[in-house]
Design an enzyme around this catalytic site. Structure first.
Site, PDB file in Angstrom:
ATOM      1  N   ARG A 164      39.465  75.169  -9.185  1.00  0.00           N
ATOM      2  CA  ARG A 164      39.665  76.577  -9.444  1.00  0.00           C
ATOM      3  C   ARG A 164      38.912  77.577  -8.678  1.00  0.00           C
ATOM      4  O   ARG A 164      39.487  78.597  -8.080  1.00  0.00           O
ATOM      5  CB  ARG A 164      39.590  76.856 -10.816  1.00  0.00           C
ATOM      6  CG  ARG A 164      39.996  78.150 -11.343  1.00  0.00           C
ATOM      7  CD  ARG A 164      39.674  78.312 -12.877  1.00  0.00           C
ATOM      8  NE  ARG A 164      40.211  77.314 -13.768  1.00  0.00           N
ATOM      9  CZ  ARG A 164      40.993  77.495 -14.756  1.00  0.00           C
ATOM     10  NH1 ARG A 164      41.610  78.785 -14.583  1.00  0.00           N
ATOM     11  NH2 ARG A 164      41.330  76.677 -15.420  1.00  0.00           N
ATOM     12  N   LYS A 169      40.338  57.501 -16.250  1.00  0.00           N
ATOM     13  CA  LYS A 169      40.601  57.535 -17.958  1.00  0.00           C
ATOM     14  C   LYS A 169      40.042  58.741 -18.521  1.00  0.00           C
ATOM     15  O   LYS A 169      39.093  59.444 -17.818  1.00  0.00           O
ATOM     16  CB  LYS A 169      39.662  56.355 -18.171  1.00  0.00           C
ATOM     17  CG  LYS A 169      38.295  56.524 -18.601  1.00  0.00           C
ATOM     18  CD  LYS A 169      37.616  55.239 -19.289  1.00  0.00           C
ATOM     19  CE  LYS A 169      37.157  55.291 -20.586  1.00  0.00           C
ATOM     20  NZ  LYS A 169      36.015  56.221 -20.858  1.00  0.00           N
ATOM     21  N   ASP A 180      39.501  51.832 -13.613  1.00  0.00           N
ATOM     22  CA  ASP A 180      38.553  51.758 -14.793  1.00  0.00           C
ATOM     23  C   ASP A 180      37.295  51.235 -13.949  1.00  0.00           C
ATOM     24  O   ASP A 180      37.251  50.214 -13.378  1.00  0.00           O
ATOM     25  CB  ASP A 180      39.456  50.355 -15.648  1.00  0.00           C
ATOM     26  CG  ASP A 180      38.037  50.033 -16.584  1.00  0.00           C
ATOM     27  OD1 ASP A 180      36.951  50.216 -16.466  1.00  0.00           O
ATOM     28  OD2 ASP A 180      38.446  50.011 -17.658  1.00  0.00           O
ATOM     29  N   HIS A 181      36.538  51.982 -14.185  1.00  0.00           N
ATOM     30  CA  HIS A 181      35.292  51.930 -13.023  1.00  0.00           C
ATOM     31  C   HIS A 181      34.439  50.674 -13.309  1.00  0.00           C
ATOM     32  O   HIS A 181      33.714  50.196 -12.532  1.00  0.00           O
ATOM     33  CB  HIS A 181      34.433  52.943 -13.120  1.00  0.00           C
ATOM     34  CG  HIS A 181      33.311  53.150 -14.350  1.00  0.00           C
ATOM     35  ND1 HIS A 181      33.754  53.886 -15.546  1.00  0.00           N
ATOM     36  CD2 HIS A 181      31.895  52.947 -14.372  1.00  0.00           C
ATOM     37  CE1 HIS A 181      32.701  53.601 -16.381  1.00  0.00           C
ATOM     38  NE2 HIS A 181      31.741  53.188 -15.668  1.00  0.00           N
ATOM     39  N   LYS A 208      32.561  47.134 -10.719  1.00  0.00           N
ATOM     40  CA  LYS A 208      30.985  46.729 -10.798  1.00  0.00           C
ATOM     41  C   LYS A 208      31.029  45.269 -10.243  1.00  0.00           C
ATOM     42  O   LYS A 208      31.882  44.836 -10.586  1.00  0.00           O
ATOM     43  CB  LYS A 208      30.566  46.557 -12.151  1.00  0.00           C
ATOM     44  CG  LYS A 208      30.174  47.973 -12.839  1.00  0.00           C
ATOM     45  CD  LYS A 208      29.723  47.879 -14.276  1.00  0.00           C
ATOM     46  CE  LYS A 208      29.824  49.415 -14.872  1.00  0.00           C
ATOM     47  NZ  LYS A 208      28.841  50.126 -14.571  1.00  0.00           N
ATOM     48  N   GLU A 267      24.325  51.234 -24.929  1.00  0.00           N
ATOM     49  CA  GLU A 267      24.052  52.421 -24.055  1.00  0.00           C
ATOM     50  C   GLU A 267      22.718  53.021 -25.130  1.00  0.00           C
ATOM     51  O   GLU A 267      22.841  53.169 -26.098  1.00  0.00           O
ATOM     52  CB  GLU A 267      24.868  53.557 -23.870  1.00  0.00           C
ATOM     53  CG  GLU A 267      25.875  52.980 -23.072  1.00  0.00           C
ATOM     54  CD  GLU A 267      26.939  54.163 -22.769  1.00  0.00           C
ATOM     55  OE1 GLU A 267      26.672  54.778 -21.767  1.00  0.00           O
ATOM     56  OE2 GLU A 267      27.656  54.463 -23.620  1.00  0.00           O
ATOM     57  N   ASP A 310      36.888  55.258 -26.364  1.00  0.00           N
ATOM     58  CA  ASP A 310      36.334  55.436 -25.151  1.00  0.00           C
ATOM     59  C   ASP A 310      35.871  54.205 -24.469  1.00  0.00           C
ATOM     60  O   ASP A 310      35.779  54.323 -23.046  1.00  0.00           O
ATOM     61  CB  ASP A 310      34.892  56.272 -25.681  1.00  0.00           C
ATOM     62  CG  ASP A 310      34.123  56.571 -24.240  1.00  0.00           C
ATOM     63  OD1 ASP A 310      34.775  57.323 -23.202  1.00  0.00           O
ATOM     64  OD2 ASP A 310      32.691  56.556 -24.386  1.00  0.00           O
ATOM     65  N   HIS A 341      37.046  49.628 -20.670  1.00  0.00           N
ATOM     66  CA  HIS A 341      35.961  48.658 -20.074  1.00  0.00           C
ATOM     67  C   HIS A 341      35.762  47.314 -21.005  1.00  0.00           C
ATOM     68  O   HIS A 341      35.707  46.233 -20.324  1.00  0.00           O
ATOM     69  CB  HIS A 341      34.780  49.349 -20.440  1.00  0.00           C
ATOM     70  CG  HIS A 341      34.563  50.604 -19.680  1.00  0.00           C
ATOM     71  ND1 HIS A 341      35.555  51.160 -18.592  1.00  0.00           N
ATOM     72  CD2 HIS A 341      34.064  51.799 -20.099  1.00  0.00           C
ATOM     73  CE1 HIS A 341      35.289  52.431 -18.468  1.00  0.00           C
ATOM     74  NE2 HIS A 341      34.458  52.975 -19.312  1.00  0.00           N
ATOM     75  N   LYS A 352      26.272  54.248 -28.756  1.00  0.00           N
ATOM     76  CA  LYS A 352      25.327  55.114 -27.924  1.00  0.00           C
ATOM     77  C   LYS A 352      24.289  54.894 -28.914  1.00  0.00           C
ATOM     78  O   LYS A 352      24.330  54.691 -30.073  1.00  0.00           O
ATOM     79  CB  LYS A 352      25.839  56.545 -28.186  1.00  0.00           C
ATOM     80  CG  LYS A 352      27.288  56.621 -27.447  1.00  0.00           C
ATOM     81  CD  LYS A 352      27.255  57.312 -25.896  1.00  0.00           C
ATOM     82  CE  LYS A 352      28.505  57.638 -25.414  1.00  0.00           C
ATOM     83  NZ  LYS A 352      28.521  57.089 -23.899  1.00  0.00           N
TER      84      LYS A 352
HETATM   85  C1  BG6 Z   1      32.569  55.890 -19.732  1.00  0.00           C
HETATM   86  C2  BG6 Z   1      32.578  56.314 -20.987  1.00  0.00           C
HETATM   87  O1  BG6 Z   1      34.174  55.588 -19.168  1.00  0.00           O
HETATM   88  O2  BG6 Z   1      31.713  54.799 -19.407  1.00  0.00           O
HETATM   89  C3  BG6 Z   1      31.117  56.833 -21.241  1.00  0.00           C
HETATM   90  O3  BG6 Z   1      33.168  57.529 -21.069  1.00  0.00           O
HETATM   91  C4  BG6 Z   1      30.282  55.599 -21.082  1.00  0.00           C
HETATM   92  O4  BG6 Z   1      31.012  57.270 -22.658  1.00  0.00           O
HETATM   93  C5  BG6 Z   1      30.374  55.085 -19.584  1.00  0.00           C
HETATM   94  O5  BG6 Z   1      28.850  55.989 -21.306  1.00  0.00           O
HETATM   95  C6  BG6 Z   1      29.419  53.903 -19.303  1.00  0.00           C
HETATM   96  O6  BG6 Z   1      29.701  53.558 -18.184  1.00  0.00           O
HETATM   97  P1  BG6 Z   1      28.303  52.699 -17.516  1.00  0.00           P
HETATM   98  O7  BG6 Z   1      28.940  52.270 -15.962  1.00  0.00           O
HETATM   99  O8  BG6 Z   1      27.191  53.518 -17.472  1.00  0.00           O
HETATM  100  O9  BG6 Z   1      28.038  51.590 -18.268  1.00  0.00           O
END
Ligand code: BG6
Length: 512
Positions: free
Chosen positions: A61, A168, A197-198, A202, A236, A255, A260, A360
């Protein structure tokens, strides 16, 4: 103990650069771009995996010139890139950055984008191949695609391609995921859609497939006859930080689990695919998601635990409870921890529990899959207490320490036959060194090559949400929990441990 592999022995094919293209990033002023996407593009530049005919167009923006955008991104890379930056390589990349400002709802903005793309195409010879990366809030996904289509920017012709990476969360439950799929499929073919999906970026997650299917020795014992249970932990130690607004609507279950954690489950549990083609792999993954046993309301009560962190400590410092975090309502009932027990209804996994937990503000950052094998018959070791005979444990360490360990029993030296548990350990770093990576490199690269293996197909996303929706429905119908119910820095509510104790098992702990 040391493995006797030859250090760093690899079977490697030289990588070919990605196809000529322009990556258009929607949400270019967001965090993801600075922290992940630009560092990933720099890593790809360093590895010579970007085509020489390449450019990036940021869309957001704020009013900004191309030059201002380049300056902003150059500052960000200094802050977020962990290794040393080669100035020459960085200049190569930065000179390929462009910017378009506009409101996502404004049709004229897409016409401006179209004009800039035509110019950049001419300058860099990118042949009309466009990769759109939607790094915006999810409510804009459908609209962006619609607007791109209206100005003809999703139309593939004369051999060029137009692909869309969608971040996501893909929907917030099964109905919204279905609706989103239906909406975007009106203008895009499934082959143009890359739901990211990241976790699949990995290295250690990708290695699960290699570990299982490139080694002959594990597959014969990879089933209910030998495996007692599987534990997947994604812990985490941080809180929700500045993401309270999003997180409070999502909660730990949505989440982390349908995306994941289910990626980890499917890679661990799937049958060997007939090839590594995108659809062959994803067909097997989706079969697992469909085979996850649907929980009855009684089972949801027994097999799921949710929690929310209260005040506690992290690194010896007091940290606030979830309800005191920024953008979180003071009476929030959102869960920041979830533990589940579930079963996969197929021949390989019948009656093998999969225990999953994520949260968390737990004691440490740890992602791992632990596969516990059944105990050996102990008739030979009558003088050893049964509880001293430890079952074999195979742990796939995903992060932060990447590797694989196998725990087994060995004789403690001495005149008596006494057993001790020892570890055979493989650490990625020892064998392959450390490669700086954000996890997005492989995914961007694959998308440029048109390989969707590591992206989610529509049916996978819907099947994942299907499992989670059953749990959510029961939770919604129940009275609110007494939250907070675990202290920041602990391993979650006591019910999570109790769920394991009832089964005569226990969660693995990290030393914190
Ligand atoms: C994200 C979540 O998709 O993945 C976050 O929305 C989370 O809440 C994160 O912290 C964790 O990713 P990674 O790569 O740090 O394990």
């Amino acid at each position: 103990m040391e493995c006797s592999l030859e250090n760093g022995a690899t079977t490697e094919l030289p990588g070919q650069p990605g196809a000529p293209c322009i990556i258009v990033i929607f949400g270019a002023s967001g965090d993801l771009v600075k922290r992940k996407l630009i560092p990933a593009l720099y890593n790809l530049t360093r590895e010579r995996l970007l085509s020489r005919e390449f450019a990036v167009v940021g869309f957001a923006r704020h009013e900004m010139s191309h030059e201002e955008f380049r300056t902003k991104i150059s500052e960000a890379i200094k802050e977020f890139f962990t290794g040393a930056i080669d100035q020459e390589l960085w200049n190569w990349l930065v000179n390929r950055l462009y910017y378009v400002s506009g409101d996502l709802q404004e049709p004229a903005a897409y016409q401006r984008l179209q004009n800039v793309l035509a110019e950049v195409d001419k300058t860099h010879g990118t042949t009309g191949n466009y990769l759109y990366y939607l790094a915006t809030a999810p409510e804009h996904f459908s609209q962006i695609i619609q607007q791109l289509s209206t100005v003809g920017l999703t139309h593939e012709e004369n051999g060029n391609w137009r692909r869309v990476i969608i971040e996501k969360p893909f929907g917030h439950d099964i109905d919204s995921a279905r609706t989103l799929n239906r909406e975007i499929q009106k203008t895009l073919k499934e082959s143009q859609i890359y739901r990211i999906d990241h976790y699949l970026g990995k290295e250690t997650v990708q290695n699960i497939m290699v570990f299982r299917f490139a080694n002959g020795i594990f597959e014969p014992i990879w089933d209910r006859r030998y495996i007692d249970h599987v534990q997947i932990t994604v812990a985490e130690n941080i809180g929700v930080g500045q993401r309270g607004g999003y997180y409070d609507k999502a909660g730990a279950l949505r989440d982390m689990v349908p995306n994941h954690i289910f990626q980890l489950v499917t890679l661990i549990a799937m049958e060997p695919p007939i090839s590594f083609d995108a659809d062959a792999v994803r067909d097997e993954q989706v079969k697992i998601l469909r085979a996850i046993q649907t929980m009855s309301p009684e089972e949801v009560l027994k097999y799921t635990v949710r929690g929310q962190y209260g005040e506690g400590s992290h690194n010896d410092q007091r940290v606030p409870g979830y309800r005191s975090e920024a953008n979180v309502p003071p009476n929030s009932y959102t869960e920041t921890f979830v533990a589940l027990k579930m079963f996969i209804d197929n021949w390989r996994w019948a009656n093998v529990p999969f225990y999953l937990r994520t949260g968390k503000r737990l004691p440490c950052r740890l992602t791992e899959v632990a596969i516990q094998f059944k105990r050996a018959p102990f008739v030979l070791f009558r003088k050893t207490a049964v509880e001293d005979l430890k079952p074999n444990l195979l742990v796939l360490h995903i992060q932060p320490d990447e590797g694989i360990s196998l725990n087994f029993g060995a004789k403690v030296p001495g005149p008596l036959v006494r057993l001790g548990a020892v570890d055979m350990e493989f650490k990625y770093e020892d064998y392959f060194g450390r490669t700086p990576s954000t996890g997005h490199e492989r995914l961007l690269y694959d998308c440029m090559l048109g390989d969707a293996t590591l992206f989610q197909r529509a049916d996978m996303v819907e099947a994942g949400w299907g499992v989670v929706s059953t749990i959510q429905d029961v939770w919604k119908a129940l009275p609110s929990r007494k939250f907070p119910n675990y202290q920041a820095g602990s391993w979650g509510p006591k019910e999570s441990d109790e769920m394991m104790t009832r089964d005569g098992r226990e969660w693995r702990k990290c030393s914190g």
